[in-house]
Each structure stands twice: as structure tokens, then as C-alpha cells.
Design a protein around this motif. Structure first.
Motif, PDB file in Angstrom:
ATOM      1  N   GLY A  63      -0.225  24.824 -27.079  1.00  0.00           N
ATOM      2  CA  GLY A  63      -0.993  25.462 -26.014  1.00  0.00           C
ATOM      3  C   GLY A  63      -2.338  24.829 -25.705  1.00  0.00           C
ATOM      4  O   GLY A  63      -3.186  25.440 -25.063  1.00  0.00           O
ATOM      5  N   PHE A  64      -2.552  23.592 -26.138  1.00  0.00           N
ATOM      6  CA  PHE A  64      -3.798  22.938 -25.765  1.00  0.00           C
ATOM      7  C   PHE A  64      -3.531  21.497 -25.365  1.00  0.00           C
ATOM      8  O   PHE A  64      -2.443  20.980 -25.558  1.00  0.00           O
ATOM      9  N   GLU A  65      -4.533  20.871 -24.775  1.00  0.00           N
ATOM     10  CA  GLU A  65      -4.390  19.516 -24.263  1.00  0.00           C
ATOM     11  C   GLU A  65      -5.359  18.593 -24.984  1.00  0.00           C
ATOM     12  O   GLU A  65      -6.524  18.929 -25.180  1.00  0.00           O
ATOM     13  N   LEU A  66      -4.871  17.435 -25.386  1.00  0.00           N
ATOM     14  CA  LEU A  66      -5.724  16.449 -26.047  1.00  0.00           C
ATOM     15  C   LEU A  66      -6.409  15.565 -25.019  1.00  0.00           C
ATOM     16  O   LEU A  66      -5.816  15.238 -23.991  1.00  0.00           O
ATOM     17  N   PRO A  67      -7.622  15.118 -25.331  1.00  0.00           N
ATOM     18  CA  PRO A  67      -8.229  14.109 -24.472  1.00  0.00           C
ATOM     19  C   PRO A  67      -7.511  12.779 -24.675  1.00  0.00           C
ATOM     20  O   PRO A  67      -6.865  12.571 -25.716  1.00  0.00           O
ATOM     21  N   MET A  92     -10.656  15.208 -30.791  1.00  0.00           N
ATOM     22  CA  MET A  92      -9.454  16.024 -30.587  1.00  0.00           C
ATOM     23  C   MET A  92      -9.733  17.517 -30.668  1.00  0.00           C
ATOM     24  O   MET A  92      -8.990  18.311 -30.122  1.00  0.00           O
ATOM     25  N   ASP A  93     -10.768  17.870 -31.390  1.00  0.00           N
ATOM     26  CA  ASP A  93     -11.088  19.268 -31.633  1.00  0.00           C
ATOM     27  C   ASP A  93     -12.506  19.530 -31.123  1.00  0.00           C
ATOM     28  O   ASP A  93     -13.406  18.738 -31.397  1.00  0.00           O
ATOM     29  N   ALA A 129     -17.385  20.139 -40.229  1.00  0.00           N
ATOM     30  CA  ALA A 129     -15.974  20.193 -39.806  1.00  0.00           C
ATOM     31  C   ALA A 129     -15.328  18.816 -39.953  1.00  0.00           C
ATOM     32  O   ALA A 129     -14.184  18.701 -40.406  1.00  0.00           O
ATOM     33  N   THR A 130     -16.064  17.776 -39.593  1.00  0.00           N
ATOM     34  CA  THR A 130     -15.554  16.415 -39.768  1.00  0.00           C
ATOM     35  C   THR A 130     -15.361  16.119 -41.243  1.00  0.00           C
ATOM     36  O   THR A 130     -14.336  15.568 -41.642  1.00  0.00           O
TER      37      THR A 130
END
Length: 168
Positions: A63-67, A92-93, A129-130
Motif C-alpha cells: 500500500g505504499f510507493e517507493l521513490p 525508502m522510508d 532509525a537508520t
């Protein structure tokens, strides 16, 4: 947790072959997360990685789109075939994309008998987060999610056997 993470592996291959596998998009598309990585191997040169069709499909199913560009950064030092220092940011996030650039260092050192010690040092101050993502999920197993430990293990497998870990 420390802001600096160090990952190390020994690979029986020439330093030049390991360097090529780290910096050539035809090689980077073969192992780990299979996303080709592109480098301008000079101080101030661009670094980026693009999403694969498989990644895009997986994201769409969730349900999501990646750059299109999933990693970006800048080359700070390039000393083939021994040392590469770059900035690095995961796009990506939204959480990791909002964090500051981190610093990634690859070192390839002769360890004797045709073996190279490959060390990745990832400095992640201000980017929790990274840091968590690159540390990896050691429980993920063969489906990935293992961060740098997974990437190095798959690189070793490919260079020493001609196959990635998930190939029969």
C-alpha cells in the motif's frame, strides 16, 4: 547504542574484484537487496541507488510507493581498491529520509593468502532509525532484513562461490 557500527568479514578474492563488486552497478544488482548502486568515484561525486521492479511491486502490495532513488549521498574519499568513504541516506522510508546523512566507510585490507578483510564502518549520529535499520534484523534469515551483516555475507558468497546465499 553506539552511533558507530562496525561490520567485518574476510573474503578470498582480490581487492580489485571486491572493489568492483561494491562500486559497479552491474555487481551491486547481483547481491544483497539487488538494487544497483551508482558512484561517481571522486571527492564530491554523487552516490545513489535505484529501486528495483521487485521492490516497487513489494511496496505497492503493502500500500505504499517507493521513490525512484532509494539511497543517496556523496563520495568523500575514493582510493581504489582499498578505501571508500561516503555520505549515505535511506530514502525508502519517511523516517530515515528525514534523518541527517550518515557516513559509511568501506576498507579492504590484505589479510594474507589472497584473502581480504572487508570492514564497513557506519557512523549514524542523530539517525536512530537508520542505525536500527543498518544493524539489521538477525532473525530475518534468508529473506534479507539483515542490514550490513547480510550485505557482507551475500557479497562474500557471490565472490567466493559465484552464487548469492538464496540461490540453490
Amino acid at each position: 547504542m553506539s552511533d558507530t557500527q562496525v561490520f567485518r568479514i574476510w573474503i578470498k578474492a582480490p581487492a580489485e574484484k571486491i572493489w568492483q563488486a561494491i562500486t559497479d552497478p552491474e555487481w551491486t544488482a547481483k547481491y544483497a537487496y539487488s538494487a544497483p548502486q551508482f558512484y561517481e568515484l571522486k571527492k564530491g561525486g554523487r552516490f545513489h541507488s535505484t529501486a528495483t521492479e521487485e521492490m516497487k511491486s513489494y511496496a505497492a502490495a503493502g500500500g505504499f510507493e517507493l521513490p525512484e532513488i532509494i539511497l543517496d549521498g556523496e563520495v568523500l574519499e575514493a582510493e581504489p581498491p582499498r578505501r571508500l568513504v561516503q555520505t549515505w541516506r535511506m530514502l525508502m522510508d519517511p523516517t530515515t529520509a528525514a534523518e541527517p546523512f550518515t557516513t559509511l566507510t568501506y576498507e579492504i585490507e590484505e589479510a594474507g593468502a589472497g584473502v581480504q578483510r572487508v570492514t564497513i564502518t557506519h557512523d549514524t549520529p542523530g539517525a536512530p532509525a537508520t542505525a536500527a535499520m543498518v544493524r539489521g534484523n538477525t532473525e530475518a534469515g534468508a529473506d534479507g532484513g539483515g542490514g550490513w551483516a547480510w550485505v557482507l555475507s551475500d557479497l562474500k558468497s557471490l565472490l567466493e562461490t559465484g552464487k548469492i546465499m538464496t540461490e540453490a
